[in-house]
Design an enzyme around this catalytic site. Structure first.
Site, PDB file in Angstrom:
ATOM      1  N   PHE A  22       0.938  -1.119   0.153  1.00  0.00           N
ATOM      2  CA  PHE A  22      -0.227   0.024  -0.159  1.00  0.00           C
ATOM      3  C   PHE A  22       0.894   1.147   0.062  1.00  0.00           C
ATOM      4  O   PHE A  22       1.880   1.364   0.828  1.00  0.00           O
ATOM      5  CB  PHE A  22      -0.953  -0.064   1.289  1.00  0.00           C
ATOM      6  CG  PHE A  22      -2.192   0.811   1.070  1.00  0.00           C
ATOM      7  CD1 PHE A  22      -3.288   0.305   0.308  1.00  0.00           C
ATOM      8  CD2 PHE A  22      -2.188   1.897   1.712  1.00  0.00           C
ATOM      9  CE1 PHE A  22      -4.513   1.183   0.198  1.00  0.00           C
ATOM     10  CE2 PHE A  22      -3.280   2.788   1.543  1.00  0.00           C
ATOM     11  CZ  PHE A  22      -4.405   2.378   0.764  1.00  0.00           C
ATOM     12  N   ALA A  56      -0.107  -2.534   5.920  1.00  0.00           N
ATOM     13  CA  ALA A  56       0.754  -2.382   7.112  1.00  0.00           C
ATOM     14  C   ALA A  56       0.294  -3.324   8.254  1.00  0.00           C
ATOM     15  O   ALA A  56       0.666  -3.771   9.124  1.00  0.00           O
ATOM     16  CB  ALA A  56       0.763  -0.895   7.785  1.00  0.00           C
ATOM     17  N   GLU A  58      -1.028  -6.245   7.681  1.00  0.00           N
ATOM     18  CA  GLU A  58      -0.330  -7.482   7.432  1.00  0.00           C
ATOM     19  C   GLU A  58       0.968  -7.884   8.019  1.00  0.00           C
ATOM     20  O   GLU A  58       1.439  -8.762   7.988  1.00  0.00           O
ATOM     21  CB  GLU A  58      -0.874  -8.001   6.096  1.00  0.00           C
ATOM     22  CG  GLU A  58      -2.338  -8.193   5.777  1.00  0.00           C
ATOM     23  CD  GLU A  58      -3.076  -6.885   5.617  1.00  0.00           C
ATOM     24  OE1 GLU A  58      -4.060  -6.758   5.910  1.00  0.00           O
ATOM     25  OE2 GLU A  58      -2.530  -5.678   5.215  1.00  0.00           O
ATOM     26  N   ILE A  82      -0.457   7.030   5.274  1.00  0.00           N
ATOM     27  CA  ILE A  82      -0.612   8.481   5.114  1.00  0.00           C
ATOM     28  C   ILE A  82      -2.005   8.631   5.426  1.00  0.00           C
ATOM     29  O   ILE A  82      -3.167   8.201   5.180  1.00  0.00           O
ATOM     30  CB  ILE A  82      -0.448   8.801   3.454  1.00  0.00           C
ATOM     31  CG1 ILE A  82       1.045   8.307   3.382  1.00  0.00           C
ATOM     32  CG2 ILE A  82      -0.497  10.120   3.215  1.00  0.00           C
ATOM     33  CD1 ILE A  82       1.416   8.561   1.883  1.00  0.00           C
ATOM     34  N   THR A  86     -10.538   9.573   7.538  1.00  0.00           N
ATOM     35  CA  THR A  86     -11.225   9.122   8.469  1.00  0.00           C
ATOM     36  C   THR A  86     -10.162   8.583   9.598  1.00  0.00           C
ATOM     37  O   THR A  86      -9.027   8.511   9.365  1.00  0.00           O
ATOM     38  CB  THR A  86     -11.801   7.663   7.936  1.00  0.00           C
ATOM     39  OG1 THR A  86     -10.940   6.612   7.467  1.00  0.00           O
ATOM     40  CG2 THR A  86     -12.645   8.163   6.757  1.00  0.00           C
ATOM     41  N   HIS A  88      -9.567   5.673  10.192  1.00  0.00           N
ATOM     42  CA  HIS A  88      -8.646   4.330   9.768  1.00  0.00           C
ATOM     43  C   HIS A  88      -7.332   4.479  10.015  1.00  0.00           C
ATOM     44  O   HIS A  88      -6.576   3.628  10.377  1.00  0.00           O
ATOM     45  CB  HIS A  88      -9.174   4.078   8.417  1.00  0.00           C
ATOM     46  CG  HIS A  88      -8.615   2.660   7.953  1.00  0.00           C
ATOM     47  ND1 HIS A  88      -9.188   1.743   8.560  1.00  0.00           N
ATOM     48  CD2 HIS A  88      -7.681   2.473   7.354  1.00  0.00           C
ATOM     49  CE1 HIS A  88      -8.308   0.618   8.133  1.00  0.00           C
ATOM     50  NE2 HIS A  88      -7.777   1.168   7.044  1.00  0.00           N
TER      51      HIS A  88
END
Length: 149
Positions: A22, A56, A58, A82, A86, A88
């Site tokens: 990601f 991240a 995982e 980054i 939200t 998250h």
């Protein structure tokens, strides 16, 4: 009094790297800097294993499998989280960091955490080469320190 000196000699080490895909442009920069620094510190190219994961969250699971395999002297976590719009961001940042710390504490295998947590892409880009190289140094230094103890 005994003082253990900083030792950045990576010769003979086996290093495992877990790279989050990601934000891959940042991850690729981290990985390039990390590999280059490991080689400068004496770690052989064929002694570096790279495993990639989706994100991240995982990362800790694969670090744990690597640590438990007893094939690696030190491990490195690379990736970028980054901030978005939200909550998250906080969940991913906090939980991945917790998991990475637990791996080294539960297994005794040093883990250098270079999963960046930044407000925006510009901050991540500005840090990726420095943090990638620093992660390599941390992994080598911590392995040598644990070995000396």
């Amino acid at each position: 009094m005994r003082e253990i000196k900083k030792n950045l000699d990576g010769s003979g080490m086996q290093v495992g790297i877990v790279l989050s895909r990601f934000n891959s442009n940042i991850g690729d920069g981290l990985l390039e800097a990390c590999k280059n620094e490991l080689l400068k510190l004496g770690v052989a190219s064929d002694a570096i294993t790279i495993a990639t994961v989706p994100g991240a969250l995982e990362t800790p699971l694969i670090l744990q499998h690597m640590a438990l395999s007893e094939k690696y002297d030190a491990l490195i976590a690379l990736g970028a989280i980054i901030r978005g719009e939200t909550y998250h961001f906080e969940v991913v940042a906090n939980e991945s960091a917790r998991g990475i710390s637990e791996v080294q504490l539960n297994t005794g295998v040093p883990v250098a955490n270079a999963v960046l947590t930044t407000e925006d892409d510009d901050q991540a880009i500005a840090r990726m080469h420095i943090k990638g190289a620093e992660a390599a140094q941390v992994a080598v230094e911590m392995f040598n320190l644990v070995k000396a103890l």
